[in-house]
Design an enzyme around this catalytic site. Structure first.
Site, mmCIF file in Angstrom:
data_model
loop_
_atom_site.group_PDB
_atom_site.id
_atom_site.type_symbol
_atom_site.label_atom_id
_atom_site.label_comp_id
_atom_site.label_asym_id
_atom_site.label_seq_id
_atom_site.Cartn_x
_atom_site.Cartn_y
_atom_site.Cartn_z
ATOM 1 N N LYS A 1 0.812 -1.221 0.000
ATOM 2 C CA LYS A 1 0.000 0.000 0.000
ATOM 3 C C LYS A 1 0.849 1.277 0.000
ATOM 4 O O LYS A 1 0.452 2.299 0.546
ATOM 5 C CB LYS A 1 -0.973 0.001 1.185
ATOM 6 C CG LYS A 1 -1.899 -1.201 1.202
ATOM 7 C CD LYS A 1 -2.775 -1.260 2.422
ATOM 8 C CE LYS A 1 -3.611 -2.541 2.400
ATOM 9 N NZ LYS A 1 -4.438 -2.704 3.593
ATOM 10 N N HIS B 1 -15.501 15.390 -21.615
ATOM 11 C CA HIS B 1 -15.794 15.555 -20.190
ATOM 12 C C HIS B 1 -16.833 16.650 -19.961
ATOM 13 O O HIS B 1 -17.643 16.556 -19.036
ATOM 14 C CB HIS B 1 -14.507 15.870 -19.420
ATOM 15 C CG HIS B 1 -13.729 14.658 -19.048
ATOM 16 N ND1 HIS B 1 -12.973 13.961 -19.949
ATOM 17 C CD2 HIS B 1 -13.606 13.993 -17.864
ATOM 18 C CE1 HIS B 1 -12.403 12.934 -19.349
ATOM 19 N NE2 HIS B 1 -12.775 12.925 -18.079
#
Length: 573
Positions: A384, A558
């Protein structure tokens, strides 16, 4: 001069109530009066009201123009007006204001709204006199917040008593499930106690419709509800001769549509192929000795092939699927970091490898009693976090996926050309990422696709960090007519059993891909297939986004799909 006057008492407003299963009513905040609209001017249907004001506006305007023309001809002063002319002027202003309000001029609506609450209005529980002072001497008033009403989810008086016990500390909130034996009821009581403690509503956070027992002790502690994330489908993705409909959980507009376009381009070009390079989860404990010489002795011992078989036997006792593959050590002074790599079947495998590492550490303690175990994880794993060791050595599944896109597909489906894509990839994904000092980020948006699939299939979203390590390569083939594109992803960390994969929604998405649960015929094949599907979807996403940028369509798409000019409040009402 200051004027003192008592405010008239406003009419009583109806109170909102919430009816619970027990039949009791909880008093809530008074309902807010509806904001007046321009179309409320006449008690007529909207189309009749509009017709009246349109006719009135043009009629009086025509009348006044004719009157003024006659006055000019007769040399009559314009300021001398008759009673019909006054009425016409008033009608013209009224109709003009109505038409402005009807066609959405915000200041007219706010003016009407403010006019209904003049300086003499007060709440119905205030009856004191007040003075109207010079506005220039009056301090500015701060807007008063209107918190959401606290909507109770309790069903019995017994639940109310438990809430009170939680509030005073007699019952710990985290122990409600074990004390009540009902996970759904525990979540409802915890939710109510939280609202009363904070004074803030969680209305809108769903409570019903979720199996809280399925997460007890393994997925989430102290639940008060669940989050809804829409799931879209991209595909079919033609990968290694099979078609896959890829579920993507996201709230980003254009993402699914863009990936879907990439899937189409790959499909009509004959599909993509993938190769699994490595499959091994890692865990790296850190141990310390009194001297660097002593730490190096353990390093030589662990990395000696003669001792590997004995360590493997000890490690593999942790699970019937765990199989130790290698141990790589790194020294920092008198501190030793040992990176264990092992196969984990169809599980992502963090707990499995940690158990095996603990077994080996206990075994080594016999021959190295002076070894001080500082931590089961020393960040040499690395989990992580972006790390070069994962980028170079890999972690989880290492996959490469490629496809050849035909020239006509590049032009017709992707709306660009091969040369533009090759140049953009070199300057953006390779040179641009190098200028930025990227670590494993030599791609356009691999993390977008990885995150969406991870959430949909119950993976650990935090492991998106290393799982999104990706380098995208684009080259021209056949004298620049066709396009070769590939993605190399060295550390995709996925599993098809354990964690969030067992939840109903996530399990359904895994089933859609044909990788639900553990493979009985070939342990580990389901998780490996899931990793290749992730890489294939990333390939489609990279191809589509790079094409949109090369064609100059990114902003336009977009603005069209990722922005909404709709009034959500109006739609919901």
């Amino acid at each position: 001069m200051d004027i003192s006057r008592r405010a008239p008492k406003p009419p009583q407003r109806p109170l909102a109530t919430t009816v619970h299963d027990s039949g009791t009513r909880r008093r809530q905040q008074p309902n807010k009066p509806a904001t007046p609209k321009a179309s409320d001017a006449l008690p007529l249907p909207l189309y009749l009201t509009n017709a009246v004001f349109f006719t009135l506006f043009f009629s009086v305007a025509y009348y006044l123009l004719h009157r003024w023309r006659d006055k000019i001809r007769n040399s009559t002063p314009l300021h001398l007006v008759s009673l019909p002319e006054i009425a016409a002027i008033v009608s013209l202003m009224a109709s003009f204001i109505y038409l402005l309000g009807f066609f959405g001029i915000d200041f007219v609506q706010s003016f009407i709204s403010r006019a209904s609450h003049d300086a003499w209005d007060l709440d119905n529980h205030h009856h004191n006199n007040f003075l109207i002072e010079d506005p220039r001497r009056r301090p500015p008033q701060q807007p008063q917040p209107h918190p959401e009403p606290l909507i109770s989810t309790l069903s019995t008086e017994e639940d109310e008593e438990i809430v009170q016990s939680v509030l005073v500390g007699k019952i710990a909130s985290h122990s409600l499930e074990s004390q009540l034996g009902d996970c759904k009821r525990a979540a409802s009581i915890r939710r109510e106690a939280l609202q009363r403690t904070t004074g803030r509503s969680v209305q809108g956070l769903p409570l019903e419709g979720f199996d809280y027992a399925s997460i007890l002790g393994q997925c989430c502690e102290m639940p008060i509800g669940y989050i809804q994330i829409p799931v879209g489908i991209a595909g079919p993705l033609l990968l290694d001769g099979f078609e896959y409909s890829v579920p993507m959980a996201t709230t980003e507009g254009c993402l699914v549509a863009s990936t879907n376009r990439g899937c189409k381009a790959i499909h009509v070009s004959g599909g993509a192929t993938s190769t699994l390079l490595r499959d091994g989860m890692t865990r790296a404990p850190v141990v310390r000795f009194a001297s660097a010489k002593r730490a190096s002795e353990l390093k030589f011992f662990v990395e000696d092939p003669v001792n590997f078989d004995a360590l493997s036997v000890v490690f593999n006792r942790s699970s019937r699927f765990a199989r130790l593959q290698s141990i790589h050590c790194s020294l920092a002074g008198k501190n030793l970091y040992m990176r264990f790599t092992c196969s984990t079947g169809d599980a992502m495998g963090m707990n499995m490898v940690s158990k095996g590492v603990q077994n080996v550490l206990d075994f080594l303690q016999t021959d190295f009693p002076d070894m001080d175990v500082i931590g089961i994880s020393g960040n040499f794993c690395s989990d992580k976090k972006p790390a070069a060791v994962n980028w170079i050595e890999g972690r989880g599944k290492s996959v490469v996926c490629e496809a050849i896109i035909k020239e006509e597909v590049v032009k017709k489906v992707l709306k660009t050309n091969v040369a533009a894509l090759v140049e953009l990839n070199m300057l953006k994904n390779l040179a641009g990422s190098a200028v930025a000092g990227a670590l494993g980020g030599f791609n356009a948006h691999a993390s977008n696709i990885v995150s969406a699939i991870f959430i949909a299939t119950g993976q650990d979203p935090a492991q998106n960090i290393e799982s999104s390590h990706c380098i995208t390569m684009i080259e021209a083939l056949n004298d620049g007519k066709d396009l070769h594109i590939s993605v190399t992803m060295p550390s995709i960390e996925v599993g098809t059993i354990g964690g969030g994969t067992q939840l109903a929604s996530q399990s359904a998405c895994l089933n859609l891909l044909g990788v639900k649960g553990a493979s009985k015929e070939s342990p580990g094949s389901n998780s490996r297939l899931l990793a290749t599907i992730v890489a294939g979807a990333v390939l489609a996403g990279e191809l589509s986004l790079m094409s949109a940028i090369a064609a100059g369509q990114l902003v336009k798409s977009h603005m069209k799909y990722n922005r909404s000019s709709r009034d959500v409040t109006k739609i919901s009402s």
